[in-house]
Motif scaffolding. Sequence first.
Motif, PDB file in Angstrom:
ATOM      1  N   PHE A   1      22.610 -24.179  -7.554  1.00  0.00           N
ATOM      2  CA  PHE A   1      24.063 -24.660  -7.992  1.00  0.00           C
ATOM      3  C   PHE A   1      23.807 -24.052  -9.706  1.00  0.00           C
ATOM      4  O   PHE A   1      24.827 -23.628 -10.273  1.00  0.00           O
ATOM      5  CB  PHE A   1      24.026 -26.059  -8.162  1.00  0.00           C
TER       6      PHE A   1
ATOM      7  N   TYR B   1      26.821 -31.922  12.434  1.00  0.00           N
ATOM      8  CA  TYR B   1      27.638 -31.311  11.487  1.00  0.00           C
ATOM      9  C   TYR B   1      26.575 -30.306  11.003  1.00  0.00           C
ATOM     10  O   TYR B   1      26.755 -29.130  10.595  1.00  0.00           O
ATOM     11  CB  TYR B   1      27.913 -32.384  10.187  1.00  0.00           C
TER      12      TYR B   1
ATOM     13  N   THR C   1      26.343 -25.778  10.818  1.00  0.00           N
ATOM     14  CA  THR C   1      26.518 -24.902   9.842  1.00  0.00           C
ATOM     15  C   THR C   1      25.221 -24.134   9.794  1.00  0.00           C
ATOM     16  O   THR C   1      25.570 -23.114   8.937  1.00  0.00           O
ATOM     17  CB  THR C   1      26.569 -26.031   8.544  1.00  0.00           C
ATOM     18  N   ARG C   2      24.304 -24.359  10.390  1.00  0.00           N
ATOM     19  CA  ARG C   2      23.048 -23.277  10.513  1.00  0.00           C
ATOM     20  C   ARG C   2      23.591 -21.965  11.045  1.00  0.00           C
ATOM     21  O   ARG C   2      23.179 -20.914  10.720  1.00  0.00           O
ATOM     22  CB  ARG C   2      22.159 -23.916  11.486  1.00  0.00           C
TER      23      ARG C   2
ATOM     24  N   ARG D   1      24.594 -19.287   8.599  1.00  0.00           N
ATOM     25  CA  ARG D   1      23.603 -18.637   7.830  1.00  0.00           C
ATOM     26  C   ARG D   1      23.036 -17.653   8.669  1.00  0.00           C
ATOM     27  O   ARG D   1      22.599 -16.581   8.340  1.00  0.00           O
ATOM     28  CB  ARG D   1      22.641 -19.742   7.462  1.00  0.00           C
TER      29      ARG D   1
ATOM     30  N   PHE E   1      15.193 -17.494  -0.635  1.00  0.00           N
ATOM     31  CA  PHE E   1      15.637 -16.337  -1.253  1.00  0.00           C
ATOM     32  C   PHE E   1      14.495 -15.189  -1.505  1.00  0.00           C
ATOM     33  O   PHE E   1      14.709 -14.579  -2.328  1.00  0.00           O
ATOM     34  CB  PHE E   1      16.590 -16.384  -2.437  1.00  0.00           C
TER      35      PHE E   1
ATOM     36  N   ALA F   1      26.711 -28.481  -0.195  1.00  0.00           N
ATOM     37  CA  ALA F   1      26.853 -27.254   0.401  1.00  0.00           C
ATOM     38  C   ALA F   1      26.970 -27.307   1.936  1.00  0.00           C
ATOM     39  O   ALA F   1      27.617 -26.623   2.728  1.00  0.00           O
ATOM     40  CB  ALA F   1      25.295 -26.690   0.500  1.00  0.00           C
ATOM     41  N   TYR F   2      26.395 -28.303   2.672  1.00  0.00           N
ATOM     42  CA  TYR F   2      26.731 -28.370   4.077  1.00  0.00           C
ATOM     43  C   TYR F   2      28.509 -28.839   4.211  1.00  0.00           C
ATOM     44  O   TYR F   2      28.874 -28.212   5.147  1.00  0.00           O
ATOM     45  CB  TYR F   2      26.079 -29.707   4.820  1.00  0.00           C
TER      46      TYR F   2
ATOM     47  N   PHE G   1      25.014 -21.420  -0.466  1.00  0.00           N
ATOM     48  CA  PHE G   1      25.374 -22.536  -0.031  1.00  0.00           C
ATOM     49  C   PHE G   1      24.962 -22.505   1.403  1.00  0.00           C
ATOM     50  O   PHE G   1      24.521 -23.387   1.830  1.00  0.00           O
ATOM     51  CB  PHE G   1      26.983 -22.849   0.067  1.00  0.00           C
ATOM     52  N   THR G   2      25.332 -21.566   2.169  1.00  0.00           N
ATOM     53  CA  THR G   2      24.696 -21.202   3.308  1.00  0.00           C
ATOM     54  C   THR G   2      22.994 -21.493   3.494  1.00  0.00           C
ATOM     55  O   THR G   2      22.629 -21.882   4.588  1.00  0.00           O
ATOM     56  CB  THR G   2      25.005 -20.103   4.129  1.00  0.00           C
ATOM     57  N   ARG G   3      22.455 -20.895   2.542  1.00  0.00           N
ATOM     58  CA  ARG G   3      20.977 -21.254   2.620  1.00  0.00           C
ATOM     59  C   ARG G   3      20.769 -22.434   2.804  1.00  0.00           C
ATOM     60  O   ARG G   3      19.944 -23.051   3.377  1.00  0.00           O
ATOM     61  CB  ARG G   3      20.099 -20.198   1.492  1.00  0.00           C
ATOM     62  N   ILE G   4      21.011 -23.147   1.701  1.00  0.00           N
ATOM     63  CA  ILE G   4      20.939 -24.825   1.556  1.00  0.00           C
ATOM     64  C   ILE G   4      21.199 -25.436   2.823  1.00  0.00           C
ATOM     65  O   ILE G   4      20.653 -26.265   2.981  1.00  0.00           O
ATOM     66  CB  ILE G   4      21.689 -25.283   0.264  1.00  0.00           C
ATOM     67  N   ALA G   5      22.464 -25.044   3.432  1.00  0.00           N
ATOM     68  CA  ALA G   5      22.869 -25.704   4.496  1.00  0.00           C
ATOM     69  C   ALA G   5      22.157 -25.126   5.668  1.00  0.00           C
ATOM     70  O   ALA G   5      22.735 -25.546   6.898  1.00  0.00           O
ATOM     71  CB  ALA G   5      24.534 -25.542   4.509  1.00  0.00           C
ATOM     72  N   ALA G   6      21.233 -24.459   5.646  1.00  0.00           N
ATOM     73  CA  ALA G   6      20.519 -23.866   6.790  1.00  0.00           C
ATOM     74  C   ALA G   6      19.229 -24.817   7.144  1.00  0.00           C
ATOM     75  O   ALA G   6      18.531 -24.456   7.867  1.00  0.00           O
ATOM     76  CB  ALA G   6      20.140 -22.560   6.651  1.00  0.00           C
ATOM     77  N   SER G   7      19.104 -25.673   6.218  1.00  0.00           N
ATOM     78  CA  SER G   7      17.866 -26.828   6.301  1.00  0.00           C
ATOM     79  C   SER G   7      18.003 -27.674   7.627  1.00  0.00           C
ATOM     80  O   SER G   7      19.128 -27.900   8.133  1.00  0.00           O
ATOM     81  CB  SER G   7      17.774 -27.705   4.903  1.00  0.00           C
TER      82      SER G   7
END
Lengths: 312, 312
Positions: A226, A277, A281-282, A285, A300, B197-198, B226-232
Amino acid sequence: MSGTHFRRVALIGLGLIGSSIAWATRRAGAADEIVGYARSAQTRATARKLGFCHKVVESPAEAVEDADLVIVCVPVGACGAVTAEIAGSLAAGAIVSDVGSVKTSVIAQMAPHLPANVHFVPAHPLAGTEHSGPESGFAELFDSRWCILTPLPDADPHATRRLRSYWEALGARTDEMTAEHHDLVLAVTSHVPHAIAYTMVGVADDLQRVTDSEVIRYSAAGFRDFTRIAASDPTMWRDVFLNNREAVLDILGRFAEELFVVQRAIRTGDGDYLHDYFTRTRAIRRGIIEAGQDTAAPDFGRIHKAEKGRAG
Amino acid sequence: MSGTHFRRVALIGLGLIGSSIAWATRRAGAADEIVGYARSAQTRATARKLGFCHKVVESPAEAVEDADLVIVCVPVGACGAVTAEIAGSLAAGAIVSDVGSVKTSVIAQMAPHLPANVHFVPAHPLAGTEHSGPESGFAELFDSRWCILTPLPDADPHATRRLRSYWEALGARTDEMTAEHHDLVLAVTSHVPHAIAYTMVGVADDLQRVTDSEVIRYSAAGFRDFTRIAASDPTMWRDVFLNNREAVLDILGRFAEELFVVQRAIRTGDGDYLHDYFTRTRAIRRGIIEAGQDTAAPDFGRIHKAEKGRAG
Ligand SMILES: NC(=O)c1ccc[n+]([C@@H]2O[C@H](COP(=O)([O-])OP(=O)(O)OC[C@H]3O[C@@H](n4cnc5c(N)ncnc54)[C@H](OP(=O)(O)O)[C@@H]3O)[C@@H](O)[C@H]2O)c1
Ligand SMILES: NC(=O)c1ccc[n+]([C@@H]2O[C@H](COP(=O)([O-])OP(=O)(O)OC[C@H]3O[C@@H](n4cnc5c(N)ncnc54)[C@H](OP(=O)(O)O)[C@@H]3O)[C@@H](O)[C@H]2O)c1
């Protein structure tokens, strides 16, 4: 190559985007001459030192003389004033474009000033970093990134095609859509994520119970991503929000609404809702990685030595 | 090295964190033997194939027998049940630890089951990627990252010191704080950023006017981070939110409040406020880079060829 070659490209604004266009144009051999102008003497001096333009001049009007392609590369809020300054010096038949992150407002600012004998084709390369200024540019910035053109309904298709192939020569992939649709898509993929990141970093900065040094020291767990987004240029982003107000407020409203739903699921302990949820969202990605818009490397690719330790 | 060496390390849970601990322990030569257990036969088979443990056994109780260090590496919500299963088989004097992303709840779940003759020292390595499972681990995961220990007030300082130097042998920097403070700091630096992010990825997924493919194609402008974070991992994160509810809701509330202020500045066109706000948040980024918690390379170093084009 014939469609992509310009005699003289004029760049008004020599920051990250302007200087990167110059470097990429040279790499592609897409113009005989690049003439640049920037507002401050300091930026002009830096540009001269770095040498990405063939010539750096002292006024925007001088820069556009005899240019067959003019690209305005200044913050969105400054596009109208710059266009007023160059309008009287534009060559007949020139293509006039920009790189602004918002399109309806830029069109509203620029179009009224432009003479009927030039071709106005607004464009937005979706490429950038959190750095700015003439020293931050590089030739590869646009490689494999998208450049969205938003030609007006009465645009000359030939001029649009020339600008598309110019951006392709610079390494970009190109697409066309209306300015309104562009502004909505970008509100989702860029403007609102930036607003959110700025806000979260602001919250962290405000918290007295969590000292700055703790937030910084333990930032690797998500927050630091962020902070990178929220390190972008304040002038550029102020202008983006002021000039794409409607779409940004629309998407921010939806975000706030959705956040309350997630918040309530946390409060009521609805684990199934949260799990579903977070699973949904995965998939997005995965799509982004498959579309070649990001690396699949964990974190990254920050962790470069991954796998090495397995021998141990 | 004497303080960091264990005879037998037992790892309960062999996902990203468990397998990385095994690889890092081997690299450091910090244990004579690593015994592992995972819930599913599939993960146990994969772990045997990859060979990061000396032995993979069929029950958690068997894994901890004779171990002088036991680390529970399962999702936060499963820590209590796992501890109940191992409690009767723990060796006298063993150090029992975990890696959970939330500490107060994990302590509340684990402590009641543990016999008085073991040393319980909760810990949380602030290192991870968006990947999970036994194949995602690697020895360098903890290098230069922080591992926060949250020993209880009556903890044996010698056991805490041993665990600290073990994590340092694995490459981490270590710190100590109370479990409550940990949970607040992590709410700011990790849990709320993940929730946000999710949510933003969820909003994008819902939008009918913007197609999925557009969101994916144009994601490079900010959204893809954001999508990387939300891919956890959904299970891990469900458990984090359910188990750090109070601190997460506190910070989420502040975030929502602040977001409304930013939203109003956009609505009323308060450019000065936005510019000041965006300037202030830049300083935090600078701090993170100076603290060595991220790369200063633009775009997280994704652009590896930067500068090259300048020759052109
Ligand atoms: N950065 C990104 O990620 C990105 C991506 C895509 C598109 N864009 C768009 O590209 C444009 C330029 O952004 P950038 O990143 O290149 O910014 P930048 O590095 O800050 O450069 C901005 C340039 O515009 C000049 N300028 C600023 N205010 C001006 C004014 N009022 N009148 C005349 N010139 C002015 C500056 O001159 P001085 O140096 O002399 O002040 C500088 O040369 C913006 O419209 C932005 O929306 C940015
Ligand atoms: N990932 C991160 O970024 C990160 C960072 C720091 C700390 N942590 C913490 O580390 C812990 C593990 O995370 P991870 O990333 O290693 O997850 P992971 O890759 O998904 O691995 C989890 C492991 O726990 C086992 N497990 C799952 N549910 C279980 C249950 N109900 N009972 C017994 N075992 C169970 C799994 O077994 P199977 O494979 O057989 O299902 C697997 O071996 C979590 O507490 C998390 O909060 C994670």
